[in-house]
Enzyme design. Structure first.
Site, PDB file in Angstrom:
ATOM      1  N   ASP A 149       0.727  -1.167  -0.216  1.00 26.76           N
ATOM      2  CA  ASP A 149      -0.008   0.028   0.019  1.00 26.76           C
ATOM      3  C   ASP A 149       0.910   1.235  -0.126  1.00 26.76           C
ATOM      4  O   ASP A 149       0.588   2.256  -0.601  1.00 26.76           O
ATOM      5  CB  ASP A 149      -0.904   0.269   1.514  1.00 26.76           C
ATOM      6  CG  ASP A 149      -2.102  -1.025   1.210  1.00 26.76           C
ATOM      7  OD1 ASP A 149      -2.507  -1.400  -0.084  1.00 26.76           O
ATOM      8  OD2 ASP A 149      -2.542  -1.432   2.225  1.00 26.76           O
ATOM      9  N   TYR A 404     -13.033  -1.892  -1.869  1.00 27.16           N
ATOM     10  CA  TYR A 404     -13.456  -0.815  -1.109  1.00 27.16           C
ATOM     11  C   TYR A 404     -14.551  -0.341  -1.903  1.00 27.16           C
ATOM     12  O   TYR A 404     -14.783  -0.404  -3.039  1.00 27.16           O
ATOM     13  CB  TYR A 404     -12.218   0.168  -1.169  1.00 27.16           C
ATOM     14  CG  TYR A 404     -11.107   0.180  -0.216  1.00 27.16           C
ATOM     15  CD1 TYR A 404     -11.136  -1.031   0.394  1.00 27.16           C
ATOM     16  CD2 TYR A 404     -10.509   1.402   0.077  1.00 27.16           C
ATOM     17  CE1 TYR A 404      -9.863  -1.109   1.579  1.00 27.16           C
ATOM     18  CE2 TYR A 404      -9.372   1.040   1.067  1.00 27.16           C
ATOM     19  CZ  TYR A 404      -9.162   0.095   1.787  1.00 27.16           C
ATOM     20  OH  TYR A 404      -8.208   0.018   2.591  1.00 27.16           O
TER      21      TYR A 404
END
EC number: 3.2.1.18
Length: 470
Positions: A149, A404
């Site tokens: 990330d 997400y």
């Protein structure tokens, strides 16, 4: 007539023509100067001037004369105003797809950029997709290891909504591995978080100019929403967290004007842990539905009064749980405490629209993994612990990956007297779930908006055959 008389006569004619040409030239100069002065005198007015110039050239005795005609069309430029959150949410009977970029399918043969954490944000000119790139394309060898990330190679880009992100259509905004962005009606504010996990910095931009920076306050992965923030009357509000992802963290609600902090509040209310809020505006308020990565499978909610610049927090009251992973739904919910159970942690970014009987919540279909996606109509889910599902619409079937999800609204749609709620779903492909085939992690995106009348059914997965990339 003798030769001398002829010579004098021809000379007289030549002189007369020369004087005539000279007068035309002088008048042309005077006309151009007067038009130029008139333009300068009008520059202090708020005009848009469209000029159509027609040039005709005439040859008279080896003298070039330009006749210029200038037509001015003056229209008063539209005045820009700050966005005012003065409408309620529209009633929604179902959801329809408004954009799907199929980025992974295109990426099998095209130079599509590796991204994650995408979202949608609008401004007076329309809506665009925003995403954090990984500094490489899918077919590039540098895509190996993009499951991570937080790297120095990431940055925020925006692209036309519905088009896969490629270098030629991507607009770079800022360097970082966490972001949010929103438009106040006059300019866009963008925030990116960059640097080391234990010493990160948030950079704040307004209209593409760096306005301020925010240094880590807990030295543990300073992070923000991963979806759009919201503005009201020139003030934009952002939720940021610094601290542990699995225990007590330190969340702040920050208020900005033109990219500068004008107020900040530590988290108040009963929410225990806040991350990755999905926010939307209505009725001079901003509602944020967030992620409790520590304990709760029920989502925390932050309610912000934009006029007073104050907030409070609690949990969704319904027993229908919308985080992932999550235990089974409960018969009775809890407005003030996290609902725990196995499996519970860690969580995924999600959203909801809380509007009494018009309340809709999104969640993955699988309670354990980021697969499938559905929208649930749960009247009064934000206030009633006994609230239950009354309608369900499948967005992505349970056999396909999701990721997400977050909310957005086109606040500048003047065709409606209410704000039509919209959302997006990230469709993650690659690692970790498909490590057998590829070394990269990326996503495509599907975006949907509310319909005032009932709709049909359908599933809208990513659709790429991952084995083609082997």
């Amino acid at each position: 007539m003798n030769p001398n008389q002829k010579l004098f006569a021809l000379s007289g004619v030549a002189i007369a023509l020369s004087i005539f040409n000279l007068l035309i030239g002088i008048s042309n100069v005077v006309l151009n100067v007067s038009l130029h002065l008139k333009n300068n005198n009008d520059q202090d007015k708020n005009w848009t001037c469209t000029s159509i110039t027609q040039n005709n050239t005439t040859l008279i005795e080896n003298t070039y004369v330009n006749n210029t005609t200038v037509i001015n069309k003056e229209t008063e430029a539209a005045k820009q105003n700050y966005l005012m959150l003065n409408k309620s949410l529209c009633k929604v009977e179902g959801w329809v797809v408004v954009a799907k970029d199929n980025a992974i399918r295109f990426g099998e043969s095209e130079q599509v950029i590796v991204t994650r954490e995408p979202y949608v944000s609008c401004d007076p000119l329309g809506c665009r997709m925003y995403a954090l790139h990984q500094g490489t394309t899918i077919r590039n060898k540098h895509s190996n290891g993009t499951i991570h990330d937080r790297t120095a190679l990431r940055g925020l880009i925006s692209t036309p909504l519905g088009s896969p992100p490629v270098v030629s259509n991507s607009d770079f905004l800022c360097v970082g591995w966490s972001s949010t962005s929103c438009h106040d009606g006059i300019g866009r504010m963008t925030i990116c978080v960059q640097g080391n996990n234990d010493n990160a910095t948030a950079t704040v931009y307004y209209d593409r100019r760096l306005t301020t920076t925010i240094k880590t306050w807990a030295r543990n992965i300073l992070r923000t929403q991963e979806s759009e923030c919201v503005c009201h009357n020139g003030t934009c509000v952002v939720v940021m967290t610094d601290g542990s992802a699995s225990s007590q963290a330190h969340t702040k609600v920050l208020y900005f004007h033109k990219g500068l902090i004008i107020k900040e509040e530590a988290l108040k209310g009963s929410a225990r842990h806040i991350e990755e809020c999905s926010c939307y505006g209505h009725d001079s308020k901003v509602t944020c539905v967030c992620r409790d990565n520590w304990q709760g499978a029920n989502r925390p909610v932050i309610e912000i009064d934009m006029n007073a610049m104050e907030h409070t927090s609690q949990y969704l009251c319904t027993g229908v749980l919308t985080d992932t992973s999550r235990p089974s739904d409960k018969s009775i919910g809890d407005c003030n405490n996290p609902i725990t159970g196995s499996p519970g942690a860690p969580g995924v970014k999600g959203f909801g629209f809380l509007d009494s009987s018009n309340t809709w919540l999104g969640r993955t279909i699988s309670p354990r993994s980021r697969s499938g996606f559905e929208m649930l109509k749960i009247p009064n889910a934000g206030t009633d612990p006994n609230s239950r599902i009354t309608e369900r619409q499948e967005i992505v079937d349970s056999n396909n990956w999701s990721g997400y999800s977050g909310s957005f609204i086109d606040y500048w749609d003047e065709s409606s007297e209410c704000y039509n709620p919209c959302f997006y779903v990230e469709l993650i492909r690659g690692r970790p779930e498909e490590a057998k085939y590829v070394w990269w992690t990326s996503n495509s995106l599907v975006a949907l908006c509310g319909s005032p009348v009932p709709v049909g059914s359908g599933s809208f997965p990513d659709g790429a055959q991952i084995q083609y990339f082997s």
